[in-house]
Design an enzyme around this catalytic site. Structure first.
Site, PDB file in Angstrom:
ATOM      1  N   LYS A  55       7.205   3.247  -0.803  1.00 21.35           N
ATOM      2  CA  LYS A  55       6.083   3.490  -0.120  1.00 21.35           C
ATOM      3  C   LYS A  55       5.121   4.765  -0.431  1.00 21.35           C
ATOM      4  O   LYS A  55       3.754   4.799  -0.443  1.00 21.35           O
ATOM      5  CB  LYS A  55       6.300   3.513   1.532  1.00 21.35           C
ATOM      6  CG  LYS A  55       6.646   2.143   2.017  1.00 21.35           C
ATOM      7  CD  LYS A  55       7.408   2.141   3.648  1.00 21.35           C
ATOM      8  CE  LYS A  55       8.086   0.682   3.832  1.00 21.35           C
ATOM      9  NZ  LYS A  55       8.991   0.727   4.844  1.00 21.35           N
ATOM     10  N   GLN A  99      10.806   4.392   9.845  1.00 22.88           N
ATOM     11  CA  GLN A  99      11.579   3.452   8.993  1.00 22.88           C
ATOM     12  C   GLN A  99      12.731   2.891   9.598  1.00 22.88           C
ATOM     13  O   GLN A  99      13.516   3.782  10.296  1.00 22.88           O
ATOM     14  CB  GLN A  99      11.954   4.241   7.623  1.00 22.88           C
ATOM     15  CG  GLN A  99      12.676   3.248   6.821  1.00 22.88           C
ATOM     16  CD  GLN A  99      11.833   2.210   6.068  1.00 22.88           C
ATOM     17  OE1 GLN A  99      10.551   2.390   5.673  1.00 22.88           O
ATOM     18  NE2 GLN A  99      12.377   1.104   5.953  1.00 22.88           N
ATOM     19  N   ASP A 122       2.869  -0.989  10.842  1.00 25.97           N
ATOM     20  CA  ASP A 122       3.767  -1.659  10.600  1.00 25.97           C
ATOM     21  C   ASP A 122       3.378  -3.209  11.662  1.00 25.97           C
ATOM     22  O   ASP A 122       4.202  -4.218  11.277  1.00 25.97           O
ATOM     23  CB  ASP A 122       5.090  -1.383  11.155  1.00 25.97           C
ATOM     24  CG  ASP A 122       6.152  -1.109   9.895  1.00 25.97           C
ATOM     25  OD1 ASP A 122       5.689  -1.734   8.839  1.00 25.97           O
ATOM     26  OD2 ASP A 122       7.064  -0.482  10.047  1.00 25.97           O
TER      27      ASP A 122
END
Ligand code: NDP
Length: 287
Positions: A55, A99, A122
């Site tokens: 990422k 995460q 997200d």
């Protein structure tokens, strides 16, 4: 005659999207501020470390200002919530990504709900999933990156969705449910299958668009695929040191009209969509 499935090259398409996003980042820079993405990584889960590195690399490549905040695996819920509250206030930060999975002692749900929905790149915050569920696109809405990447693959390959029968295998909050809603919002007739579905093959054989998001290597056999179907394999399974999908690729490609490989299909799109969502957040936040 063998009807070989056309390969949907997610790696190539993701590369093209990153090039497009690079230009947008230039525009934002000229306006006075580049987009900012902060990733919080708690603990030392090796898979999570790898994902976070991917990422960061993708963000840097297109000019997004990215930052990884690494926190000890023993960190308390309060400390983590404090960090999120700080990032919510930080005007340089457009996107916040925690995460997952988090260590067991931390409450994932509370953490996700603490993220400012306009920074939830997200797309996991209930405000964003609720807006998707309600079909609300009058307010800013972030969609989960993997489902968004699948829609992008379908659109860029010119695969028709309206009026088609879509079957989604898997009902997780991060893939199965949101992709089912996205397909529904584009007027597919959608069936969602899961571990209690009695006749899985009976369902998948009806699919014009078949999405497998299960996490079981080669669960979808060639004889479970309808002739000419589009097969999207989300699964990432490690078998004898190799990555394999949820679809028996070699068998399925003989039946499918279009098919994604693993690796190189949906995976690269997920990261490209995270970048896209970060730019969307920057657009919403302004300079
Ligand atoms: P989850 O484990 O959260 O969900 C799996 C789903 O599959 C569940 O709904 C489960 O049903 C269903 N299922 C399990 N066994 C069967 C079966 N035999 N028949 C039918 N359905 C079954 O997984 P995720 O959605 O998080 O991930 C799915 C896969 O996608 C994984 O391999 C993951 O690594 C991969 N993935 C890939 C991404 C990418 O970027 N390419 C991103 C995210 C995930 P039930 O609800 O009844 O338990």
């Amino acid at each position: 005659m063998e009807n070989l499935g056309k390969l949907i090259d997610g790696k190539k398409i993701a590369g093209e999207i990153r090039e497009e996003l690079k230009k947008e980042v230039e525009r934002f820079k000229k306006e006075g501020r580049e987009p900012g993405l902060t990733v919080i990584l708690v603990g030392d889960n090796p898979a999570s470390q790898t994902y976070v590195k991917f990422k960061e690399k993708a963000a840097q490549e297109i000019g997004i200002r990215s930052q990884i905040i690494r926190m000890d695996k023993e960190i308390s819920q309060e400390e983590l919530m404090g960090e999120i509250a700080r990032l919510n206030q930080d005007k340089q930060v457009d996107g916040i990504l925690v995460q997952l999975p988090l260590p067991d002692h931390l409450d994932e749900k509370e953490v996700i709900e603490a993220i400012d929905p306009s920074k939830d790149v997200d797309g996991f915050h209930p405000i964003n999933t609720g807006r998707l569920f309600n079909g609300q696109d009058d307010a800013v809405r972030f969609e989960a990156c993997t489902p968004l990447g699948i829609m992008e693959l379908l659109d860029r390959e010119g695969i028709e969705i309206d009026g088609k029968k879509a079957v989604v295998v898997g009902r997780s909050n991060i893939v199965g449910k949101p992709i089912a809603h996205l397909l529904l919002s584009r007027h597919a007739t959608v069936t969602i299958c899961h571990s209690h579905t009695p006749d899985l093959a009976g369902e998948t054989l009806q699919a014009d668009i078949l999405v497998a998001a299960v996490g079981r290597p080669k669960l979808i056999k060639g004889d479970m695929v309808k002739e000419g179907a589009t097969v999207i394999d989300v699964g990432i399974n490690r078998v004898d040191g190799h990555l394999v999908g949820d679809v028996d690729f070699e068998a399925a490609k003989k039946k499918a009209g279009y098919i994604t490989p693993v690796p190189g299909g949906v995976g690269p799109m997920t990261i490209a969509m995270l970048m896209k969502n970060t730019l969307k957040a920057r657009e919403y936040h302004g300079v």
